[in-house]
Design an enzyme around this catalytic site. Structure first.
Site, PDB file in Angstrom:
ATOM      1  N   ASP A 145      13.941  -4.275 -11.821  1.00  0.00           N
ATOM      2  CA  ASP A 145      14.045  -5.523 -12.546  1.00  0.00           C
ATOM      3  C   ASP A 145      15.489  -5.633 -13.006  1.00  0.00           C
ATOM      4  OD1 ASP A 145      12.191  -7.183 -15.220  1.00  0.00           O
ATOM      5  OD2 ASP A 145      13.922  -7.781 -14.013  1.00  0.00           O
TER       6      ASP A 145
HETATM    7  C1  GLC Z   1      14.505 -10.815 -15.206  1.00  0.00           C
HETATM    8  C2  GLC Z   1      13.005 -10.677 -15.368  1.00  0.00           C
HETATM    9  C3  GLC Z   1      12.240 -10.621 -14.062  1.00  0.00           C
HETATM   10  C4  GLC Z   1      12.955 -11.499 -13.044  1.00  0.00           C
HETATM   11  C5  GLC Z   1      14.284 -10.822 -12.749  1.00  0.00           C
HETATM   12  C6  GLC Z   1      15.114 -11.617 -11.738  1.00  0.00           C
HETATM   13  O1  GLC Z   1      15.147  -9.929 -16.087  1.00  0.00           O
HETATM   14  O2  GLC Z   1      12.548  -9.576 -16.157  1.00  0.00           O
HETATM   15  O3  GLC Z   1      10.897 -11.028 -14.318  1.00  0.00           O
HETATM   16  O4  GLC Z   1      12.184 -11.598 -11.863  1.00  0.00           O
HETATM   17  O5  GLC Z   1      15.052 -10.604 -13.923  1.00  0.00           O
HETATM   18  O6  GLC Z   1      15.484 -12.836 -12.292  1.00  0.00           O
END
Ligand code: GLC
Length: 754
Positions: A295
């Protein structure tokens, strides 16, 4: 006590047998497995790759203009040419993605196509109601269709991979991301996780409108202490397996090709370094060979977590744990080549992750057709974006997502012949509130506000008096006078109150669940006029509105309802649609009750108003304001006593059927979500007082009745015993059936011990 294990419960003999079976074609619902042709292709390609090119495939920088996290360096075109980028986050649009794809395929040494990943959470340009709203529909088919529409639009914009569905169970509404999931219940969460995966991926990944689904955030992200995003999750192994893991297993069984790791730690181990849960559970025990992505900067965050002293150590930990793709931090591609060459990071770990990235590209057919989204003039993108049938689907989903919480005196539905209608509140014409917070590609100008929806429904024969009354989040009450005056002049009043869309979703946590600012006081002032008042809530979490109960006669929970939210709200307010949604999450009296959820334990001193020394509060009831599964209709339904097909089950035949007659006792046609809960009355470990094990939407004309039948089998009766083995223990079970978790009728049966 005899315990009955699942026919396929893992035992040494069975594991051996299962391994043998896996060599043969596996029956439906296998986790993702590479085919021989895929393996041969990927083997041959990997044999040509340098260490830098392999680590390049694991690198996912943000695209230019990505706005889903802290600003970070975008991946540039020379990196593509050098084979240092395997996928992009947050790059979309047929023209841009096709231009970058052309560079990758035609100007890099091996011509490996890029994957374009994007947050398509509840719609792409046709923004649907937020996931918590969609989940209120208790309609898996509708939810699946919403995801399908999102995939069709996203794919037309060059996207191959969505970072959705978010399947985190959430039992603490202070946590901003409760808005993004399916609420508090693992059963509902599992059914909807599978539906969303099927919707996004479609029936054939090689089709140009299929996108990889990502079950996120693995795992127990919603258990963040104090509802503070990114905080630690300190939970028992039992809670992990009974509450937070099931939706991921359901997503995998539905064929999910990707999983995203979560930012949190569990009991001291950050998930981006959690080998036991990723390598041992996901990969080995569940046999899942899909793509695990970090993430955002989750790999780099192993340093502030305090388990890595530098970038190389963070990268080595992530790779070893099985985090295949490093989103944003570019550690794998910049800090690991030297470590691999020096033998500090095993090449086998790199190869395992590279293989899974190349498998994903192969399964999408990108090696055969890397330009699948590239129509010369973007014709497909234009034709599909906000297509009329997409907007119609968004309106239908919104209609099915609205929960009627109160309707004293049948204030709703309003008559369209109302002469003067007061429209009050800071959210009546708030365009952005229709989209919610995670509508990344969504555009405000595409959304229709509630005020616009009312005007369209009423035409010019009704006089609307509009008064904002208050801000969303200020103590300024100077607007109250106008609002009260508007109400006094009107035949009826509709108020639009709630939260700003930036008060929920990532990092948007609140310590209060009250209506922000002076909105509650505004509602009470308007209600005090004695006019027929309906309150429409636009919000991203359960709200503690108990002081409005008995004061505001009608309350409709509309969440953030998407681009068609305005018309859908009007459809429900005027009775063109009879609301049928149910709460997927408990509404507390106040935040002091949190965590509060329906599937609670009985304890040794269950709450009793008659007994002091029992588990309850002095200042508020121990029960919720609105229970999980609560939702009213413009008609009424009667449940007869449920009946079971067998009063006693024997071990060799753990199949049961529960039937209940439901009657529409009102004057309007309506749909009821009939819910079935089960309790294992006495077991080797404590069990929740009830657990959802089935739900069915049933449409009934006035006076009509239908018998609704639910099958119950091993999975519905099973539990994890004191050795964490999945078993059905003998003894009595109670089945509850009704229109809400707190309004049920029950029947018992037993499982014999031989
Ligand atoms: C963010 C979120 C995740 C998202 C990712 C890409 O921090 O936690 O849910 O898909 O980054 O944007």
């Amino acid at each position: 006590m005899t315990r009955y294990q699942h026919p396929l419960a893992p035992t040494p003999l069975r594991v051996g047998l299962l391994a043998a079976l896996l060599a043969a074609p596996v029956a439906a619902k296998p986790p993702v497995y590479a085919t021989p042709a895929e393996t041969a292709f990927v083997d041959a390609l990997m044999a040509k790759m340098t260490v830098e090119e392999k680590l390049g495939q694991l690198n996912q920088p943000p695209g230019v203009g990505n706005n889903t996290g802290p600003a970070a360096m975008a991946g540039n075109e020379d990196q593509i040419r050098r084979g240092e980028i395997g996928s992009y986050l947050g790059t979309q649009g047929a023209a841009l993605t096709c231009r970058l794809q052309k560079i990758a395929v035609e100007e890099s040494r091996l011509g490996i196509p890029l994957l374009f990943g994007y947050d398509v959470i509840h719609g792409h340009r046709t923004v649907f109601p937020v996931p918590l709203a969609e989940s209120s529909s208790f309609d898996p088919d509708e939810v699946q269709h919403a995801a399908r529409v999102a995939a069709v639009e996203a794919a037309a914009h060059g996207i191959h991979w969505t970072y959705a569905p978010m399947v985190d169970i959430a039992r603490d509404p202070r946590w901003g991301r409760v808005v993004e999931g399916a609420g508090e219940d693992p059963y509902l969460g599992s059914v909807l996780a599978a539906a969303r995966v099927r919707g996004f991926q479609g029936d054939d990944l090689r089709k140009p409108d299929a996108v990889l689904a990502t079950a996120k955030h693995f795992v127990a992200y919603g258990a963040a202490e104090a509802g503070r995003d990114y905080n630690v999750a300190d939970i028992s192994e039992r809670t992990l397996h009974e509450v937070y893991l099931p939706p991921f297993k359901a997503a995998i069984d539905a064929g999910a090709q990707s999983i995203m790791a979560s930012f949190n730690e569990i009991a001291g181990v950050p998930m981006h370094a959690h080998r036991p849960l990723i390598q041992d559970l996901l990969r080995k025990e569940w046999g899942w060979d899909g793509l695990l992505v970090s993430d955002y900067t989750g790999v780099m965050e192993l340093m502030p977590h305090g388990v890595a002293a530098n970038r190389e150590q963070a990268g080595a930990l992530g790779l070893r744990a099985g985090v295949d793709v490093d989103m944003v931090s570019q550690i794998y591609v910049k800090d690991l080549p030297a470590a691999v060459k020096a033998g500090r990071v095993p090449m086998a770990e790199v190869d395992a992750s590279v293989r899974r990235v190349l498998n994903a590209k192969y399964r999408l057919g990108l090696f055969d057709d890397p330009y699948r989204s590239c129509t010369p003039d973007g014709a497909r993108e234009r034709a599909l974006t906000l297509a009329p049938e997409h907007r119609a689907a968004a309106r239908r989903m919104a209609q099915k997502s609205m929960v009627l919480l109160e309707n004293e005196g049948d204030v709703l539905p309003l008559s369209k012949s109302v002469r003067t209608l007061a429209v009050i509140g800071p959210l009546a014409d708030h365009r952005r509130a229709m989209l919610g917070n995670w509508a990344v590609a969504g555009r405000e100008e595409d959304a229709i506000t509630p005020l616009e929806g009312l005007k369209a429904a009423l035409g010019d024969k009704t006089r609307l008096i509009v008064a904002k009354g208050a801000d969303i989040d200020s103590q300024d009450t100077t607007g109250f006078a106008d609002a009260v005056a508007a109400a006094k002049q009107a035949d009826a009043v509709v108020m639009f109150l709630g939260e700003h869309p930036d008060m929920s979703a990532e990092a948007n946590n609140r310590t209060s669940l009250d209506l922000p600012g002076a909105q509650e006081q505004l509602a009470l002032a308007v209600a005090a006029t004695g006019k027929p008042v309906a309150l429409v809530l636009l919000n991203g979490r359960p709200l503690s509105i108990s002081r409005l109960k008995g004061k505001v006669p009608a309350i409709l929970e509309a969440w953030f309802p998407g681009v068609e939210g305005g018309p859908a709200i009007a459809d429900v307010l005027f009775g063109d649609v009879n609301p049928s949604a149910k709460l997927p999450v408990t509404f507390p009296h106040n935040v002091g009750q949190v965590p509060i959820y329906y599937a609670h334990k009985n304890t040794g001193r269950p709450p009793s108003e008659q007994e002091k020394y029992t588990s309850k509060y002095l200042d508020v009831p121990w029960t919720p304001l609105y229970a999980f599964g609560h939702g009213l209709s413009y008609t009424t339904f009667r449940y007869d006593a449920p009946v079971v097909s067998k009063k006693t089950l024997v071990p060799s035949a753990l199949q049961q059927q529960v039937s209940v007659r439901v009657t529409n006792t009102g004057k309007r046609a309506g749909e009821e979500v009939v819910q079935l809960y089960v309790r294992d009355d006495v077991a080797s470990v404590t069990r929740p007082v009830k657990q959802l094990r089935g739900f069915q939407r049933v449409a009934l004309q006035p006076g009509e009745s239908k018998v609704v039948t639910f099958p119950l089998g091993f999975d519905d009766l099973a539990m994890l015993d004191d050795r964490m083995q999945r078993v059905v223990e003998p003894g009595t079970f109670t089945v509850f059936v009704g229109g809400s978790s707190d309004r049920t009728r029950e029947v018992g049966f037993e499982v014999a011990d031989r």
